[in-house]
Design an enzyme around this catalytic site. Sequence first.
Site, PDB file in Angstrom:
ATOM      1  N   PRO A  82      -0.707  18.544 -19.898  1.00 50.08           N
ATOM      2  CA  PRO A  82       0.720  18.712 -20.200  1.00 50.08           C
ATOM      3  C   PRO A  82       1.275  17.613 -21.108  1.00 50.08           C
ATOM      4  N   ASN A  87       1.299  10.197 -28.560  1.00 49.53           N
ATOM      5  CA  ASN A  87       0.705  10.766 -27.345  1.00 49.53           C
ATOM      6  C   ASN A  87      -0.304  11.869 -27.668  1.00 49.53           C
ATOM      7  N   THR A 135       7.721  -5.350 -18.358  1.00 54.24           N
ATOM      8  CA  THR A 135       7.328  -4.273 -19.261  1.00 54.24           C
ATOM      9  C   THR A 135       8.106  -4.321 -20.572  1.00 54.24           C
ATOM     10  N   ASP A 136       7.521  -3.730 -21.611  1.00 57.17           N
ATOM     11  CA  ASP A 136       8.240  -3.609 -22.890  1.00 57.17           C
ATOM     12  C   ASP A 136       9.369  -2.573 -22.807  1.00 57.17           C
ATOM     13  N   GLU A 137       9.354  -1.741 -21.749  1.00 57.78           N
ATOM     14  CA  GLU A 137      10.366  -0.669 -21.670  1.00 57.78           C
ATOM     15  C   GLU A 137      11.780  -1.213 -21.481  1.00 57.78           C
ATOM     16  N   ALA A 170       5.727  -3.351  -7.671  1.00 58.35           N
ATOM     17  CA  ALA A 170       6.828  -2.571  -8.239  1.00 58.35           C
ATOM     18  C   ALA A 170       6.552  -1.089  -8.026  1.00 58.35           C
ATOM     19  N   TYR A 203      13.556   3.527 -14.081  1.00 57.05           N
ATOM     20  CA  TYR A 203      12.474   2.529 -13.955  1.00 57.05           C
ATOM     21  C   TYR A 203      12.761   1.314 -14.827  1.00 57.05           C
ATOM     22  N   SER A 204      13.010   1.549 -16.127  1.00 55.50           N
ATOM     23  CA  SER A 204      13.157   0.386 -17.024  1.00 55.50           C
ATOM     24  C   SER A 204      14.426  -0.391 -16.707  1.00 55.50           C
ATOM     25  N   ALA A 205      15.467   0.319 -16.236  1.00 57.12           N
ATOM     26  CA  ALA A 205      16.689  -0.394 -15.846  1.00 57.12           C
ATOM     27  C   ALA A 205      16.419  -1.295 -14.642  1.00 57.12           C
ATOM     28  N   ARG A 254      10.286  14.925 -21.106  1.00 61.17           N
ATOM     29  CA  ARG A 254      10.822  14.013 -20.079  1.00 61.17           C
ATOM     30  C   ARG A 254      12.290  13.736 -20.436  1.00 61.17           C
ATOM     31  N   LYS A 279      13.506  -2.627 -13.840  1.00 61.71           N
ATOM     32  CA  LYS A 279      12.686  -3.761 -14.286  1.00 61.71           C
ATOM     33  C   LYS A 279      13.542  -4.754 -15.082  1.00 61.71           C
ATOM     34  N   TYR A 333       4.299  16.168 -23.158  1.00 52.05           N
ATOM     35  CA  TYR A 333       5.760  16.313 -23.127  1.00 52.05           C
ATOM     36  C   TYR A 333       6.326  16.470 -24.548  1.00 52.05           C
ATOM     37  N   LEU A 392       0.833  -1.211   0.000  1.00 53.57           N
ATOM     38  CA  LEU A 392       0.000   0.000   0.000  1.00 53.57           C
ATOM     39  C   LEU A 392       0.867   1.260   0.000  1.00 53.57           C
TER      40      LEU A 392
HETATM   41  P1  NAD Z   1       1.024   0.451  -9.785  1.00 55.79           P
HETATM   42  O1  NAD Z   1       2.083   1.430  -9.427  1.00 55.79           O
HETATM   43  O2  NAD Z   1      -0.350   0.937 -10.066  1.00 55.79           O
HETATM   44  O3  NAD Z   1       0.880  -0.657  -8.628  1.00 55.79           O
HETATM   45  C1  NAD Z   1       2.002  -1.217  -7.981  1.00 55.79           C
HETATM   46  C2  NAD Z   1       1.503  -1.866  -6.700  1.00 55.79           C
HETATM   47  O4  NAD Z   1       2.626  -2.479  -6.054  1.00 55.79           O
HETATM   48  C3  NAD Z   1       0.896  -0.891  -5.700  1.00 55.79           C
HETATM   49  O5  NAD Z   1      -0.302  -1.417  -5.187  1.00 55.79           O
HETATM   50  C4  NAD Z   1       1.946  -0.786  -4.610  1.00 55.79           C
HETATM   51  O6  NAD Z   1       1.399  -0.500  -3.335  1.00 55.79           O
HETATM   52  C5  NAD Z   1       2.571  -2.161  -4.665  1.00 55.79           C
HETATM   53  N1  NAD Z   1       3.945  -2.201  -4.140  1.00 55.79           N
HETATM   54  C6  NAD Z   1       4.956  -1.329  -4.413  1.00 55.79           C
HETATM   55  N2  NAD Z   1       6.063  -1.692  -3.740  1.00 55.79           N
HETATM   56  C7  NAD Z   1       5.755  -2.827  -3.057  1.00 55.79           C
HETATM   57  C8  NAD Z   1       6.493  -3.682  -2.199  1.00 55.79           C
HETATM   58  N3  NAD Z   1       7.773  -3.434  -1.906  1.00 55.79           N
HETATM   59  N4  NAD Z   1       5.874  -4.755  -1.667  1.00 55.79           N
HETATM   60  C9  NAD Z   1       4.560  -4.998  -1.948  1.00 55.79           C
HETATM   61  N5  NAD Z   1       3.819  -4.211  -2.753  1.00 55.79           N
HETATM   62  C10 NAD Z   1       4.405  -3.143  -3.301  1.00 55.79           C
HETATM   63  O7  NAD Z   1       1.604  -0.366 -11.019  1.00 55.79           O
HETATM   64  P2  NAD Z   1       0.851  -1.035 -12.245  1.00 55.79           P
HETATM   65  O8  NAD Z   1       0.728  -0.053 -13.332  1.00 55.79           O
HETATM   66  O9  NAD Z   1      -0.351  -1.742 -11.744  1.00 55.79           O
HETATM   67  O10 NAD Z   1       1.970  -2.087 -12.694  1.00 55.79           O
HETATM   68  C11 NAD Z   1       2.020  -3.382 -12.092  1.00 55.79           C
HETATM   69  C12 NAD Z   1       3.182  -4.143 -12.667  1.00 55.79           C
HETATM   70  O11 NAD Z   1       3.046  -4.245 -14.079  1.00 55.79           O
HETATM   71  C13 NAD Z   1       4.538  -3.453 -12.433  1.00 55.79           C
HETATM   72  O12 NAD Z   1       5.489  -4.446 -12.162  1.00 55.79           O
HETATM   73  C14 NAD Z   1       4.845  -2.767 -13.760  1.00 55.79           C
HETATM   74  O13 NAD Z   1       6.228  -2.686 -13.961  1.00 55.79           O
HETATM   75  C15 NAD Z   1       4.197  -3.727 -14.738  1.00 55.79           C
HETATM   76  N6  NAD Z   1       3.717  -3.126 -15.996  1.00 55.79           N
HETATM   77  C16 NAD Z   1       2.932  -2.014 -15.993  1.00 55.79           C
HETATM   78  C17 NAD Z   1       2.435  -1.515 -17.191  1.00 55.79           C
HETATM   79  C18 NAD Z   1       1.551  -0.295 -17.229  1.00 55.79           C
HETATM   80  O14 NAD Z   1       1.265   0.215 -18.315  1.00 55.79           O
HETATM   81  N7  NAD Z   1       1.050   0.209 -16.112  1.00 55.79           N
HETATM   82  C19 NAD Z   1       2.757  -2.136 -18.398  1.00 55.79           C
HETATM   83  C20 NAD Z   1       3.580  -3.274 -18.364  1.00 55.79           C
HETATM   84  C21 NAD Z   1       4.030  -3.773 -17.156  1.00 55.79           C
HETATM   85  O1  DAU Z   2       5.338   0.525 -21.698  1.00 59.95           O
HETATM   86  C1  DAU Z   2       4.912   0.009 -20.472  1.00 59.95           C
HETATM   87  C2  DAU Z   2       5.071   1.066 -19.411  1.00 59.95           C
HETATM   88  O2  DAU Z   2       4.049   2.027 -19.650  1.00 59.95           O
HETATM   89  C3  DAU Z   2       4.983   0.534 -17.993  1.00 59.95           C
HETATM   90  O3  DAU Z   2       6.058  -0.329 -17.774  1.00 59.95           O
HETATM   91  C4  DAU Z   2       5.018   1.675 -16.977  1.00 59.95           C
HETATM   92  O4  DAU Z   2       4.829   1.168 -15.674  1.00 59.95           O
HETATM   93  C5  DAU Z   2       3.896   2.635 -17.309  1.00 59.95           C
HETATM   94  O5  DAU Z   2       3.953   3.740 -16.437  1.00 59.95           O
HETATM   95  C6  DAU Z   2       4.007   3.108 -18.751  1.00 59.95           C
HETATM   96  O6  DAU Z   2       5.184   3.934 -18.931  1.00 59.95           O
HETATM   97  P1  DAU Z   2       5.128   5.274 -19.814  1.00 59.95           P
HETATM   98  O7  DAU Z   2       6.201   6.175 -19.399  1.00 59.95           O
HETATM   99  O8  DAU Z   2       4.973   4.959 -21.256  1.00 59.95           O
HETATM  100  O9  DAU Z   2       3.679   5.816 -19.313  1.00 59.95           O
HETATM  101  P2  DAU Z   2       3.151   7.274 -18.902  1.00 59.95           P
HETATM  102  O10 DAU Z   2       1.670   7.161 -18.733  1.00 59.95           O
HETATM  103  O11 DAU Z   2       3.927   7.888 -17.807  1.00 59.95           O
HETATM  104  O12 DAU Z   2       3.434   8.110 -20.225  1.00 59.95           O
HETATM  105  C7  DAU Z   2       2.924   7.706 -21.483  1.00 59.95           C
HETATM  106  C8  DAU Z   2       3.472   8.681 -22.509  1.00 59.95           C
HETATM  107  O13 DAU Z   2       2.880   9.964 -22.280  1.00 59.95           O
HETATM  108  C9  DAU Z   2       4.970   8.886 -22.411  1.00 59.95           C
HETATM  109  O14 DAU Z   2       5.506   9.039 -23.720  1.00 59.95           O
HETATM  110  C10 DAU Z   2       5.118  10.192 -21.628  1.00 59.95           C
HETATM  111  C11 DAU Z   2       3.874  10.966 -22.021  1.00 59.95           C
HETATM  112  N1  DAU Z   2       3.347  11.871 -20.984  1.00 59.95           N
HETATM  113  C12 DAU Z   2       3.130  11.359 -19.737  1.00 59.95           C
HETATM  114  C13 DAU Z   2       2.640  12.163 -18.741  1.00 59.95           C
HETATM  115  C14 DAU Z   2       2.390  11.612 -17.352  1.00 59.95           C
HETATM  116  C15 DAU Z   2       3.051  13.183 -21.281  1.00 59.95           C
HETATM  117  O15 DAU Z   2       3.228  13.629 -22.441  1.00 59.95           O
HETATM  118  N2  DAU Z   2       2.571  13.988 -20.295  1.00 59.95           N
HETATM  119  C16 DAU Z   2       2.351  13.527 -19.021  1.00 59.95           C
HETATM  120  O16 DAU Z   2       1.927  14.336 -18.146  1.00 59.95           O
END
Ligand code: NAD
Ligand code: DAU
Length: 365
Positions: free
Chosen positions: A226, A270, A145-147, A94, A171-173, A302, A175, A228, A46
């Site tokens: 906003p 975007n 993640t694909d990152e 994560a 982050y991606s490093a 960014r 992961k 980027y 949490l």
């Molecule tokens: P999120 O940030 O919404 O949720 C992460 C959750 O992990 C939170 O509930 C947080 O409380 C919990 N957490 C963090 N540190 C913890 C710890 N040390 N022990 C236990 N719980 C912990 O993330 P998300 O977007 O739901 O992503 C979930 C997973 O999927 C991540 O591993 C992320 O890298 C991966 N992922 C996300 C996306 C995306 O687009 N969001 C895409 C591909 C992969």
């Molecule tokens: O590709 C998978 C990843 O996607 C996951 O592993 C990450 O956990 C998840 O956060 C996401 O990463 P991104 O950096 O792609 O997502 P984000 O929503 O932060 O940003 C998406 C795109 O939009 C990115 O190119 C940055 C841009 N952006 C983001 C924000 C928050 C903006 O232009 N303005 C913004 O305010």
Amino acid sequence: MTVVTTLRTDELRPVLVTGGAGFIGANFVLDWCAGQDVPVVTLDKLTYAGNLHNLAGLHGNERHSFVRGDIGDVDFVRTLLSRIKPRAIVNFAAESHVDRSILGPEDFITTNIVGTFRLLETAREYWTGLPQREKESFRFLHVSTDEVYGSLTPEADPFHEASPYSPNSPYSASKAASDHLVRAWHHTYGLPVIITNCSNNYGPYQFPEKLIPLMIHHALAGKPLPVYGDGQQIRDWLYVSDHCAAIRAVLREGQPGHTYAIGGDSEKSNIDVVRTICDALDQERPSAKGSYGQYITFVPDRPGHDRRYAINAGKIRQMLGWRPRESFESGLRKTVRWYLDNAAWTDSVVAGSYRDWLGRNYSAR
Ligand code: NAD
Ligand code: DAU
């Protein structure tokens, strides 16, 4: 918060979902509990990103238990594993936001690398002690993640399972490091791991620090949207329930030691995503002040911003028969409606620390 029940150790041994109170984890737990009888135990620290409201729909459900804890707390996780005896661990836990990793990388190292390492070690100890049949069927599924593959040029082929790792952000490093650890625990110790590398998710319960919910939230508040840099960065969008279905398929039929690339085959820039959100809001919640598009504001980029991600999901399609159900248009419309219908959820998560984050990330832009 403690585990509600001691679960049975027969065929109804549970799945342990770490990070299950976050965006994708909560969607996974909700979909799982709606679709089958196998119990789930959700473990979550949490952090700011985890929210028990996300799991409110499971209140009173005897097949779901929640426990608050850290994947890096070895004693705690060891005790939990020996008590609930899971058939599988699905690791979503994560730090997940790229911008936060740029402004403060340490938590990413702690949870994504050290935390995953400790979870792997604790899982290995548990798995080593299982009877042979349970040992063979156990799975450690690591959600990644694909990152980790870095950035694509406009003409490059999409990422796939054999693409070289080339992470660019803290982050991606972090992961990528966790993926390498997970892979090594299979190669060296035989732990039956599977890794999934998915593209950008969107949908209900996504914390409004990420692009799509942030834009919806700001537009409704009449605040700047906003974008980027030049807004021409490309992401491959996947509706969250399609990602959850892919993870279930991998858990059911995926091969230990394999990785599965998951994506929506839905590349969008975007700026196109933000314009589509504004158009949807103009239709669903017209404003007397005019189109929401008027709030689009280009802001400094960014640092180290990856230009393009895209996934070739051919392996999971062919081997496991998975494919996304939602198009970007249908998924985005559902998402916009969900945020319109659940304003109380957004209000509950954008408390003090969220405002601090907006100040830290956007005021200097
Ligand atoms: P999120 O940030 O919404 O949720 C992460 C959750 O992990 C939170 O509930 C947080 O409380 C919990 N957490 C963090 N540190 C913890 C710890 N040390 N022990 C236990 N719980 C912990 O993330 P998300 O977007 O739901 O992503 C979930 C997973 O999927 C991540 O591993 C992320 O890298 C991966 N992922 C996300 C996306 C995306 O687009 N969001 C895409 C591909 C992969
Ligand atoms: O590709 C998978 C990843 O996607 C996951 O592993 C990450 O956990 C998840 O956060 C996401 O990463 P991104 O950096 O792609 O997502 P984000 O929503 O932060 O940003 C998406 C795109 O939009 C990115 O190119 C940055 C841009 N952006 C983001 C924000 C928050 C903006 O232009 N303005 C913004 O305010």
